[in-house]
Design an enzyme around this catalytic site. Structure first.
Site, PDB file in Angstrom:
ATOM      1  N   ARG A 125      37.056  84.627-135.173  1.00 24.11           N
ATOM      2  CA  ARG A 125      36.258  85.519-134.335  1.00 24.11           C
ATOM      3  C   ARG A 125      35.374  86.308-135.288  1.00 24.11           C
ATOM      4  O   ARG A 125      35.569  87.480-135.520  1.00 24.11           O
ATOM      5  CB  ARG A 125      37.192  86.439-133.536  1.00 24.11           C
ATOM      6  CG  ARG A 125      36.568  87.036-132.309  1.00 24.11           C
ATOM      7  CD  ARG A 125      37.586  87.873-131.542  1.00 24.11           C
ATOM      8  NE  ARG A 125      38.477  87.105-130.702  1.00 24.11           N
ATOM      9  CZ  ARG A 125      38.141  86.616-129.508  1.00 24.11           C
ATOM     10  NH1 ARG A 125      36.934  86.803-129.024  1.00 24.11           N
ATOM     11  NH2 ARG A 125      39.012  85.939-128.809  1.00 24.11           N
ATOM     12  N   LYS A 179      25.465  83.120-121.126  1.00 29.90           N
ATOM     13  CA  LYS A 179      26.917  82.966-121.250  1.00 29.90           C
ATOM     14  C   LYS A 179      27.408  82.431-119.911  1.00 29.90           C
ATOM     15  O   LYS A 179      27.508  83.163-118.926  1.00 29.90           O
ATOM     16  CB  LYS A 179      27.588  84.300-121.583  1.00 29.90           C
ATOM     17  CG  LYS A 179      29.096  84.175-121.816  1.00 29.90           C
ATOM     18  CD  LYS A 179      29.702  85.523-122.186  1.00 29.90           C
ATOM     19  CE  LYS A 179      31.108  85.407-122.746  1.00 29.90           C
ATOM     20  NZ  LYS A 179      32.073  84.735-121.890  1.00 29.90           N
ATOM     21  N   LYS A 215      29.183  88.454-127.913  1.00 27.86           N
ATOM     22  CA  LYS A 215      28.999  88.340-126.463  1.00 27.86           C
ATOM     23  C   LYS A 215      28.662  89.696-125.874  1.00 27.86           C
ATOM     24  O   LYS A 215      29.186  90.717-126.330  1.00 27.86           O
ATOM     25  CB  LYS A 215      30.234  87.738-125.808  1.00 27.86           C
ATOM     26  CG  LYS A 215      31.493  88.527-126.047  1.00 27.86           C
ATOM     27  CD  LYS A 215      32.694  87.915-125.334  1.00 27.86           C
ATOM     28  CE  LYS A 215      33.960  88.603-125.805  1.00 27.86           C
ATOM     29  NZ  LYS A 215      35.188  88.111-125.279  1.00 27.86           N
ATOM     30  N   ARG A 255      39.995  74.634-124.674  1.00 27.37           N
ATOM     31  CA  ARG A 255      40.076  75.559-125.788  1.00 27.37           C
ATOM     32  C   ARG A 255      41.504  75.662-126.340  1.00 27.37           C
ATOM     33  O   ARG A 255      41.714  75.999-127.486  1.00 27.37           O
ATOM     34  CB  ARG A 255      39.554  76.868-125.236  1.00 27.37           C
ATOM     35  CG  ARG A 255      39.933  78.024-125.926  1.00 27.37           C
ATOM     36  CD  ARG A 255      39.253  79.146-125.234  1.00 27.37           C
ATOM     37  NE  ARG A 255      39.828  80.313-125.832  1.00 27.37           N
ATOM     38  CZ  ARG A 255      39.266  81.476-125.823  1.00 27.37           C
ATOM     39  NH1 ARG A 255      38.115  81.645-125.229  1.00 27.37           N
ATOM     40  NH2 ARG A 255      39.841  82.484-126.384  1.00 27.37           N
TER      41      ARG A 255
HETATM   42  P1  ATP Z   1      35.505  85.843-122.247  1.00 28.86           P
HETATM   43  O1  ATP Z   1      36.879  86.346-121.911  1.00 28.86           O
HETATM   44  O2  ATP Z   1      34.494  86.904-122.444  1.00 28.86           O
HETATM   45  O3  ATP Z   1      35.080  84.660-121.461  1.00 28.86           O
HETATM   46  P2  ATP Z   1      36.751  84.582-124.322  1.00 28.86           P
HETATM   47  O4  ATP Z   1      37.638  85.613-124.854  1.00 28.86           O
HETATM   48  O5  ATP Z   1      37.274  83.510-123.469  1.00 28.86           O
HETATM   49  O6  ATP Z   1      35.559  85.294-123.658  1.00 28.86           O
HETATM   50  P3  ATP Z   1      34.969  84.495-126.432  1.00 28.86           P
HETATM   51  O7  ATP Z   1      34.846  83.602-127.583  1.00 28.86           O
HETATM   52  O8  ATP Z   1      35.294  85.895-126.682  1.00 28.86           O
HETATM   53  O9  ATP Z   1      36.016  83.840-125.487  1.00 28.86           O
HETATM   54  O10 ATP Z   1      33.627  84.428-125.571  1.00 28.86           O
HETATM   55  C1  ATP Z   1      32.873  83.310-125.649  1.00 28.86           C
HETATM   56  C2  ATP Z   1      33.185  82.299-124.569  1.00 28.86           C
HETATM   57  O11 ATP Z   1      32.090  82.187-123.705  1.00 28.86           O
HETATM   58  C3  ATP Z   1      33.344  80.944-125.181  1.00 28.86           C
HETATM   59  O12 ATP Z   1      34.708  80.693-125.453  1.00 28.86           O
HETATM   60  C4  ATP Z   1      32.787  79.978-124.175  1.00 28.86           C
HETATM   61  O13 ATP Z   1      33.825  79.461-123.381  1.00 28.86           O
HETATM   62  C5  ATP Z   1      31.910  80.832-123.291  1.00 28.86           C
HETATM   63  N1  ATP Z   1      30.454  80.529-123.364  1.00 28.86           N
HETATM   64  C6  ATP Z   1      29.638  80.423-122.304  1.00 28.86           C
HETATM   65  N2  ATP Z   1      28.381  80.168-122.660  1.00 28.86           N
HETATM   66  C7  ATP Z   1      28.364  80.095-124.007  1.00 28.86           C
HETATM   67  C8  ATP Z   1      27.337  79.854-124.972  1.00 28.86           C
HETATM   68  N3  ATP Z   1      26.064  79.649-124.623  1.00 28.86           N
HETATM   69  N4  ATP Z   1      27.700  79.855-126.275  1.00 28.86           N
HETATM   70  C9  ATP Z   1      28.988  80.076-126.647  1.00 28.86           C
HETATM   71  N5  ATP Z   1      29.989  80.308-125.779  1.00 28.86           N
HETATM   72  C10 ATP Z   1      29.697  80.317-124.460  1.00 28.86           C
END
Ligand code: ATP
Length: 627
Positions: A481, A316, A487, A336
């Site tokens: 979601r 991640k 994650k 995003r």
């Molecule tokens: P966080 O606050 O934990 O960064 P978020 O709330 O922004 O997460 P989530 O969809 O919950 O978004 O967590 C996934 C995020 O992690 C994705 O939006 C992306 O930007 C990031 N990311 C990093 N590496 C990866 C990967 N290998 N696959 C998918 N998403 C990834």
């Protein structure tokens, strides 16, 4: 053509109720009485927008400009208008008041159609460059001069991004479904008295008479669903339960919406062709879609239970999500929030040219790299690149990036959202050369927790945020979601909250807004519910990170109203907030408060529509109790 007056009356009715069903019914009834030509303007205006959801242009009018416009058309002094505003707390109401007076003076004004209002708003939203403010003022005066008092109220609220009629996406989606698709009996009845199609209850929502079930419309519902090719025959017949048919219908419409990313187009297709109009939808490169989001897992066991084994696990990366489109050699990069940041990242544009495909839409994480050590840089650095509008090449040199590609949804002319993840990944492996800035997200297939945990430690050692778990056979669900992606990261969950108000500081902080009221989202009404006041986490000096003075500068243009030391802000800025505990509290609208809240950073990649919801707060509160 519908008059804007009718829409204003609908807004007024919507404001009066907080009940989801009633709101849905009111909107559905209105939509059903629209002509095809009305649908686009009506649906955009209901959302308070000038352009569809995939188009990042915003109306962007500041309170100051509205005040100047009211002053120009009424001849009233700015200071007097400002004091009315302070009294009423809503510029919409101020505009309504002055419009009443204006009416007495001028009797000549043309009737405003919904299309007229939309066209003017679109002009306002598209203005750029010199003289923009004066032109905005001219378009807005044109609208207000022709508006009735009630219309003026809502025009002003719309241009300020403050419509507040409480219809979030879910309500609009349901209303479109109710208006334009076959609805199963036992959930919806056609009222014998007034002929309206209304949800099952004792009384008709439209005329108030007792509801008597009409001839079955279930047959029709099933046939139309079948003919649209949307639901397999078998599936429909297993489901003879009207509630399930209804849920399937909503799910089908939601899926279609997620591809279109445009409620207006969704309604127009349904209006013209019924459900058939939604089969075989294709993505269009250049038009962004909402990204798929991940659920949070507390540990590897939980993550694997959700995605199944074997599972793909990936690093991640802690950077900025980029959705990159290519068609006919044109490349566009979206964040995003679906903002176009192509200009800020010429290095990424060059880099993705190496991808071996004529057209694509990929999903990726862009990470800043320290050019001397080769290590990843914290998120704050790359956010500087996003904000930068000039001297881009200097930024490219100062903060070089790597692009870690982790998904693909459109490839050489074909929409591949429904292909299983492992096949989408195989395409990436074929077309992404690991050169220049391009990287394929590091992935491993794991069979159990031990293997996943080993990978987790490795990922953290390499300076990543954690790992992602992905279901190998899952499709890509835009905007959701769902548990196709989980994650796992070490820090406690933080909240993404929007700043809705603030207070001026005291003593040496008196020039700064130094404590901030933050709120979560009620996904049903779209309203923001306050959950606390935060004053820690910020720095005194800019060099040390996000400072009071920087945040004050960002928030000042968003001030809607000032009351003594307190200011009310247009809800636009999203911050990440950590806390020690969530407590029940009558002091805030949400019914909760945060203990030891702390602002970590501004979440530039989050729109206020994507923040933590009240349901999530409730869930975290309960989880906390059970620990
Ligand atoms: P966080 O606050 O934990 O960064 P978020 O709330 O922004 O997460 P989530 O969809 O919950 O978004 O967590 C996934 C995020 O992690 C994705 O939006 C992306 O930007 C990031 N990311 C990093 N590496 C990866 C990967 N290998 N696959 C998918 N998403 C990834």
């Amino acid at each position: 053509m519908r008059q804007y007056r009718e829409l204003a009356e609908l807004y007024q009715e919507l404001e009066k109720t907080s009940k989801r069903l009633e709101k849905t019914f009111l909107v559905a009834r209105f939509l059903r009485s629209c002509t095809l030509e009305d649908l686009e303007p009506v649906i955009l205006l209901l959302q308070g927008r000038a352009f569809p959801e995939w188009d990042p242009r915003e109306i962007g009018v500041a309170s100051k400009l509205v005040i100047r416009t009211i002053s120009k058309i009424s001849g009233e002094k700015i200071s007097i208008i400002e004091s009315r505003w302070a009294r009423l707390g809503d510029l919409g109401l101020v505009a309504e008041e002055y419009s009443q007076r204006k009416r007495q003076a001028t009797l000549f004004s043309k009737k405003l159609g919904v299309r007229d209002v939309l066209t003017n708003l679109q002009k306002i939203a598209s203005l750029e460059g010199e003289g923009t403010i004066d032109k905005k003022l001219a378009y807005l005066s044109d609208l207000l001069l022709n508006a009735s008092p009630l219309e003026a109220r809502y025009i002003v609220r719309t241009v300020l991004g403050e419509l507040r009629v409480g219809i979030a996406g879910g309500i609009l989606r349901d209303a479109i479904t109710w208006a334009f698709s076959p609805l199963p009996e036992e959930i919806f009845y056609k009222c014998k008295h007034c002929g309206a199609v209304v949800p099952a209850s004792d009384k008709c929502m439209s005329c108030g008479n007792p509801l008597i079930p009409s001839k079955s419309s279930r047959e029709l519902a099933i046939n139309e669903l079948l003919n649209s090719g949307s639901i397999k025959e078998q599936e429909t017949f297993i489901t003879n339960n009207p509630r399930e048919i209804y849920n399937k219908l909503i799910e089908y419409i939601e899926d279609a919406y997620n591809i279109l990313n445009d409620y207006g187009e969704l309604a127009i297709r349904l209006y013209k062709q019924g459900l058939r109009g939604l089969s075989k939808l294709e993505l269009v490169p250049g038009r962004p879609i909402r990204v798929m989001l991940a659920q949070k897992a507390d540990n590897a066991t939980e993550a694997l239970e959700t995605v199944g084994t074997p599972a793909a696990v990936e690093y991640k990366y802690d950077g900025f999500r980029m959705q990159i489109h290519k068609k006919d050699n044109k490349i566009v990069i979206y964040t995003r929030r679906l903002e176009d940041v192509t200009k800020q990242f010429p290095d990424v544009v060059e880099g993705v040219k190496k991808i071996n495909a004529d057209s694509f839409i990929i999903d990726s994480e862009c990470v800043g790299v320290d050019s001397s050590t080769g290590k990843f840089l914290p998120f704050q650095n790359i956010s500087q690149r996003i904000k930068r509008k000039y001297n881009i090449s200097e930024m490219v040199r100062k903060i070089p990036v790597e692009l870690h590609v982790f998904d693909i949804v459109y490839y050489n002319g074909e929409t591949i959202l429904k292909k299983p993840f492992k096949e989408r990944r195989a395409i990436l492996e074929k077309i992404i050369p690991e050169q220049g800035i391009l990287r394929l997200a590091v992935q491993r297939i794991v069979k159990n927790e031990e293997e996943a945990n080993e990978f987790y430690e490795e990922s953290l050692r390499k300076g990543n945020e954690g790992i992602m778990f992905k279901a190998l056979n899952a499709p890509y669900k835009p905007g959701s979601r769902v548990g196709y992606m989980m994650k796992l990261k070490p820090t406690a969950e933080s909240l993404d909250l929007v700043i809705v108000g603030a207070e001026w500081g005291e003593g040496k902080r008196s020039r700064w807004l130094s404590s901030y009221y933050v709120a979560c989202l009620d996904p049903v009404t779209g309203n923001y519910l306050s959950i606390g006041k935060v004053s820690t986490g910020l720095k005194e000096k800019r060099e040390e990170g996000l400072s009071y003075d920087e945040l004050t500068e960002i928030l000042k243009p968003l001030i809607i109203e000032e009351k003594g030391k307190m200011v009310i802000l247009r809800p636009e800025i999203v911050v990440e907030v950590t806390y020690q505990e969530i407590q029940k509290s009558p002091s805030y609208d949400s019914g909760y408060a945060l203990r030891f809240p702390r602002i970590i950073k501004i979440r530039e990649d989050r729109s206020p529509r994507e923040i933590t919801t009240i349901n999530e707060i409730e869930k975290y509160y309960k989880e906390q109790l059970s620990k």
